[in-house]
Write an enzyme that holds these catalytic residues in place. Sequence first.
Site, PDB file in Angstrom:
ATOM      1  N   LYS A 134       0.780  -0.973  -0.088  1.00 35.47           N
ATOM      2  CA  LYS A 134      -0.047   0.209  -0.039  1.00 35.47           C
ATOM      3  C   LYS A 134       1.198   1.453   0.355  1.00 35.47           C
ATOM      4  CE  LYS A 134      -1.749  -0.751   3.419  1.00 35.47           C
ATOM      5  NZ  LYS A 134      -1.577  -2.568   4.397  1.00 35.47           N
TER       6      LYS A 134
ATOM      7  N   ARG B 169      -8.708   0.882   9.040  1.00 33.87           N
ATOM      8  CA  ARG B 169      -9.113  -0.783   9.466  1.00 33.87           C
ATOM      9  C   ARG B 169      -9.760  -1.483   9.929  1.00 33.87           C
ATOM     10  NH1 ARG B 169      -2.874   0.206   9.007  1.00 33.87           N
ATOM     11  NH2 ARG B 169      -1.253  -1.389   9.477  1.00 33.87           N
TER      12      ARG B 169
ATOM     13  N   ARG C 112      11.766  -0.887  10.829  1.00 28.55           N
ATOM     14  CA  ARG C 112      10.426  -0.461  11.820  1.00 28.55           C
ATOM     15  C   ARG C 112      10.088  -1.422  12.978  1.00 28.55           C
ATOM     16  NH1 ARG C 112       5.048   0.249   8.873  1.00 28.55           N
ATOM     17  NH2 ARG C 112       4.424  -0.493  10.131  1.00 28.55           N
TER      18      ARG C 112
ATOM     19  N   ARG D   5      12.106  -5.304   4.948  1.00 30.76           N
ATOM     20  CA  ARG D   5      12.236  -3.833   4.449  1.00 30.76           C
ATOM     21  C   ARG D   5      12.719  -2.905   5.825  1.00 30.76           C
ATOM     22  NH1 ARG D   5       5.639  -2.993   4.932  1.00 30.76           N
ATOM     23  NH2 ARG D   5       5.638  -2.687   6.988  1.00 30.76           N
TER      24      ARG D   5
ATOM     25  N   ARG E 287      -0.020  -8.123  14.231  1.00 36.21           N
ATOM     26  CA  ARG E 287      -0.178  -7.337  12.956  1.00 36.21           C
ATOM     27  C   ARG E 287      -1.346  -8.358  12.035  1.00 36.21           C
ATOM     28  NH1 ARG E 287       5.004  -4.471  10.767  1.00 36.21           N
ATOM     29  NH2 ARG E 287       3.605  -3.436   9.679  1.00 36.21           N
TER      30      ARG E 287
HETATM   31  P1  AMP Z   1       1.308   1.042   8.994  1.00 37.93           P
HETATM   32  O1  AMP Z   1       2.422   1.576   8.776  1.00 37.93           O
HETATM   33  O2  AMP Z   1      -0.369   1.137   8.463  1.00 37.93           O
HETATM   34  O3  AMP Z   1       1.429  -0.335   9.068  1.00 37.93           O
HETATM   35  O4  AMP Z   1       0.489   1.549   9.929  1.00 37.93           O
HETATM   36  C1  AMP Z   1       1.436   0.782  11.801  1.00 37.93           C
HETATM   37  C2  AMP Z   1       0.634   0.458  13.112  1.00 37.93           C
HETATM   38  O5  AMP Z   1       0.359   1.925  12.883  1.00 37.93           O
HETATM   39  C3  AMP Z   1      -0.395  -0.531  12.787  1.00 37.93           C
HETATM   40  O6  AMP Z   1       0.033  -1.447  13.435  1.00 37.93           O
HETATM   41  C4  AMP Z   1      -1.380   0.242  14.060  1.00 37.93           C
HETATM   42  O7  AMP Z   1      -0.604  -0.360  15.448  1.00 37.93           O
HETATM   43  C5  AMP Z   1      -0.997   1.244  13.699  1.00 37.93           C
HETATM   44  N1  AMP Z   1      -2.545   1.882  12.809  1.00 37.93           N
HETATM   45  C6  AMP Z   1      -2.013   2.640  11.547  1.00 37.93           C
HETATM   46  N2  AMP Z   1      -2.961   3.413  11.240  1.00 37.93           N
HETATM   47  C7  AMP Z   1      -3.636   2.365  11.930  1.00 37.93           C
HETATM   48  C8  AMP Z   1      -5.533   2.868  11.898  1.00 37.93           C
HETATM   49  N3  AMP Z   1      -6.176   3.118  10.758  1.00 37.93           N
HETATM   50  N4  AMP Z   1      -6.099   2.465  12.850  1.00 37.93           N
HETATM   51  C9  AMP Z   1      -5.972   1.816  14.171  1.00 37.93           C
HETATM   52  N5  AMP Z   1      -4.408   2.019  14.592  1.00 37.93           N
HETATM   53  C10 AMP Z   1      -3.470   1.934  13.397  1.00 37.93           C
END
Ligand code: AMP
Length: 220
Positions: free
Chosen positions: A13, A88, A161, A127, A172
């Site tokens: 994404k 989400r 990360r 990554r 996750r």
């Molecule tokens: P991402 O970079 O999109 O993989 O997000 C990293 C982490 O941020 C996720 O594993 C969640 O803990 C939190 N997070 C990001 N976006 C959301 C969302 N829309 N709702 C809830 N938690 C989020």
Amino acid sequence: MRLILLGPPGAGKGTQSKILETEYGVAQIATGDMLRAEVAAGSPVGMEAKAVMAAGGLVSDDIIIRMLKNRVSQPDCQKGFILDGFPRTIPQAEALDALLHEMDMDLDAVIALEVNEPVLVERISGRFSCKTCNAGYHETFKRPKIDGTCDVCGGHEFIHRADDKAETVHARLEAYNAQTAPILPYYRAQGRFFTVDGMAEMDEVSSQIAAILDRLHALN
Ligand code: AMP
């Protein structure tokens, strides 16, 4: 153009939204990036989100929805935006519908990137990114052209990360399956929902997305 890119962590994404951002001149809104910035700044939101993110869970809908509302009202979102990592949960999807309705806006498309779980784990665990400009790399699939030097900005510091560790990745993916996957039927029922083979090469995925957007553009 207003677009949602859906898919599990590691589906591509972020990569695809950055490409679309450059090609279409619309803003990429990545809630994960926004939260990481809050954590780095040590803000109240960051302090609340930090432990949940480290454990691979989802940050509360209240925090995320508030953050998203502020973000879409910024001037750079006027031309449109690509949502990456939001919504989400069903309450987030409903809050987005209400917000768009209030702003008299529609979504052009919701595109889901489909990738199987072993590939997701492999992609996530390899990554890393440039500490300076955030450009993304992978130990096997996309190394910098010159080892130790960022292709984009020439930086020499790279970061992994914290939540890309194997044990967190599984949490996750579980959060995705339990809380995020149910929004796929929610959007399928609304129409303008498309799936793309996210296992294909990066350029091929971009072409598939561009073809969907071209088709929609021709209809309008
Ligand atoms: P991402 O970079 O999109 O993989 O997000 C990293 C982490 O941020 C996720 O594993 C969640 O803990 C939190 N997070 C990001 N976006 C959301 C969302 N829309 N709702 C809830 N938690 C989020």
